[in-house]
Design a protein around this motif. Structure first.
Motif, short mmCIF file in Angstrom:
data_model
loop_
_atom_site.label_atom_id
_atom_site.label_comp_id
_atom_site.label_asym_id
_atom_site.label_seq_id
_atom_site.Cartn_x
_atom_site.Cartn_y
_atom_site.Cartn_z
N ALA A 21 -0.01 -16.85 6.56
CA ALA A 21 0.74 -17.52 5.50
C ALA A 21 1.59 -16.54 4.73
CB ALA A 21 -0.21 -18.24 4.56
N ALA A 22 1.15 -15.33 4.64
CA ALA A 22 1.92 -14.32 3.91
C ALA A 22 1.94 -13.04 4.72
CB ALA A 22 1.29 -14.07 2.54
N GLU A 23 3.03 -12.31 4.56
CA GLU A 23 3.15 -11.06 5.28
C GLU A 23 3.45 -9.93 4.31
OE1 GLU A 23 4.83 -10.78 9.48
OE2 GLU A 23 6.44 -9.93 8.28
N VAL A 24 2.76 -8.82 4.51
CA VAL A 24 2.99 -7.64 3.68
C VAL A 24 3.47 -6.54 4.61
CG1 VAL A 24 1.90 -5.92 2.17
CG2 VAL A 24 1.14 -8.30 2.09
N ARG A 25 4.59 -5.92 4.25
CA ARG A 25 5.11 -4.81 5.06
C ARG A 25 4.66 -3.51 4.39
NH1 ARG A 25 7.30 -7.61 9.45
NH2 ARG A 25 7.90 -5.52 10.13
N ILE A 26 4.41 -2.52 5.18
CA ILE A 26 4.03 -1.21 4.63
C ILE A 26 5.19 -0.27 4.89
CG2 ILE A 26 2.37 0.66 4.69
CD1 ILE A 26 0.38 -1.38 5.95
N ARG A 27 5.79 0.20 3.80
CA ARG A 27 6.90 1.15 3.94
C ARG A 27 6.99 2.04 2.70
NH1 ARG A 27 10.78 -3.90 3.44
NH2 ARG A 27 10.27 -4.13 5.62
N ASP A 28 7.43 3.28 2.93
CA ASP A 28 7.53 4.27 1.85
C ASP A 28 6.23 4.39 1.06
OD1 ASP A 28 10.20 4.73 2.54
OD2 ASP A 28 10.89 3.07 1.27
N TYR A 29 5.14 4.37 1.76
CA TYR A 29 3.81 4.49 1.14
C TYR A 29 3.57 3.42 0.08
CZ TYR A 29 3.27 8.84 3.68
OH TYR A 29 3.15 9.76 4.69
N LYS A 30 4.05 2.22 0.38
CA LYS A 30 3.83 1.10 -0.53
C LYS A 30 3.54 -0.17 0.26
CE LYS A 30 6.81 2.49 -4.35
NZ LYS A 30 8.13 3.07 -4.17
N PHE A 31 2.80 -1.07 -0.36
CA PHE A 31 2.62 -2.41 0.19
C PHE A 31 3.71 -3.28 -0.42
CE2 PHE A 31 -1.81 -0.74 0.27
CZ PHE A 31 -2.00 -0.79 1.65
N VAL A 32 4.52 -3.91 0.43
CA VAL A 32 5.66 -4.69 -0.05
C VAL A 32 5.55 -6.14 0.45
CG1 VAL A 32 8.18 -4.83 -0.13
CG2 VAL A 32 7.07 -2.60 0.15
N PRO A 33 5.36 -7.12 -0.46
CA PRO A 33 5.18 -6.94 -1.91
C PRO A 33 3.75 -6.49 -2.24
CG PRO A 33 4.98 -9.26 -1.35
CD PRO A 33 5.29 -8.54 -0.06
N GLU A 34 3.60 -5.95 -3.41
CA GLU A 34 2.30 -5.45 -3.82
C GLU A 34 1.30 -6.58 -4.04
OE1 GLU A 34 1.80 -2.65 -7.18
OE2 GLU A 34 3.51 -1.61 -6.30
N LYS A 35 1.84 -7.73 -4.46
CA LYS A 35 0.96 -8.87 -4.69
C LYS A 35 1.44 -10.08 -3.89
CE LYS A 35 -1.06 -11.81 -8.19
NZ LYS A 35 -1.17 -12.16 -9.60
N VAL A 36 0.53 -10.70 -3.16
CA VAL A 36 0.87 -11.93 -2.45
C VAL A 36 -0.10 -13.03 -2.86
CG1 VAL A 36 2.00 -10.92 -0.43
CG2 VAL A 36 -0.47 -11.22 -0.43
N THR A 37 0.38 -14.25 -2.80
CA THR A 37 -0.46 -15.39 -3.15
C THR A 37 -0.54 -16.33 -1.97
OG1 THR A 37 0.27 -15.19 -5.45
CG2 THR A 37 -0.74 -17.27 -4.82
N VAL A 38 -1.75 -16.72 -1.61
CA VAL A 38 -1.95 -17.69 -0.53
C VAL A 38 -2.95 -18.73 -1.01
CG1 VAL A 38 -1.48 -16.05 1.34
CG2 VAL A 38 -3.83 -16.33 0.51
N LYS A 39 -3.12 -19.76 -0.19
CA LYS A 39 -4.13 -20.76 -0.51
C LYS A 39 -5.38 -20.47 0.30
CE LYS A 39 -0.95 -24.57 -1.30
NZ LYS A 39 -0.46 -25.77 -0.64
N ALA A 40 -6.52 -20.93 -0.19
CA ALA A 40 -7.78 -20.73 0.52
C ALA A 40 -7.65 -21.24 1.96
CB ALA A 40 -8.91 -21.45 -0.19
#
Ligand SMILES: [Cu+2]
Length: 104
Positions: A21-40
């Protein structure tokens, strides 16, 4: 307008039924975006975009083991069944932080 509403409904239903449901990319030593919201019941997928650094996803607060190290293009996925706020870090780089917010 009707078609748009139907499309939106399909997108919503599809989101609940499929993983990722959500995707976080890892780049420049960061989680992008830092916060994600999903449903249970939905999943979050992390993808490492770094060429020269490997990273991991570690929900240390829940005493879960660290994920395998992700090299470029590799991914890790976790499904969240219970609502709550889940903080995580990167094993080798504790300064990298992220949060998954899970809504009921
Ligand atoms: Cu890292």
């Amino acid at each position: 307008m009707k078609a748009l509403a139907a499309g939106l409904l399909i997108a919503l239903l599809g989101g609940a039924a499929t993983a990722g449901a959500a995707e976080v990319r890892i780049r420049d030593y960061k989680f992008v975006p830092e916060k994600v919201t999903v449903k249970a019941g939905e999943s979050v997928k992390w993808v490492n975009d770094e060429k020269r650094a490997s990273h991991s996803i570690w929900f240390q607060g829940e005493r879960l083991p660290e994920s395998e190290r992700l090299f470029q293009g590799e991914s890790y996925q976790r499904r969240f069944d219970k609502p709550g706020t889940y903080a995580y870090t990167c094993g080798p780089h504790p300064e990298m932080k992220g949060v998954v917010e899970v809504l009921p």
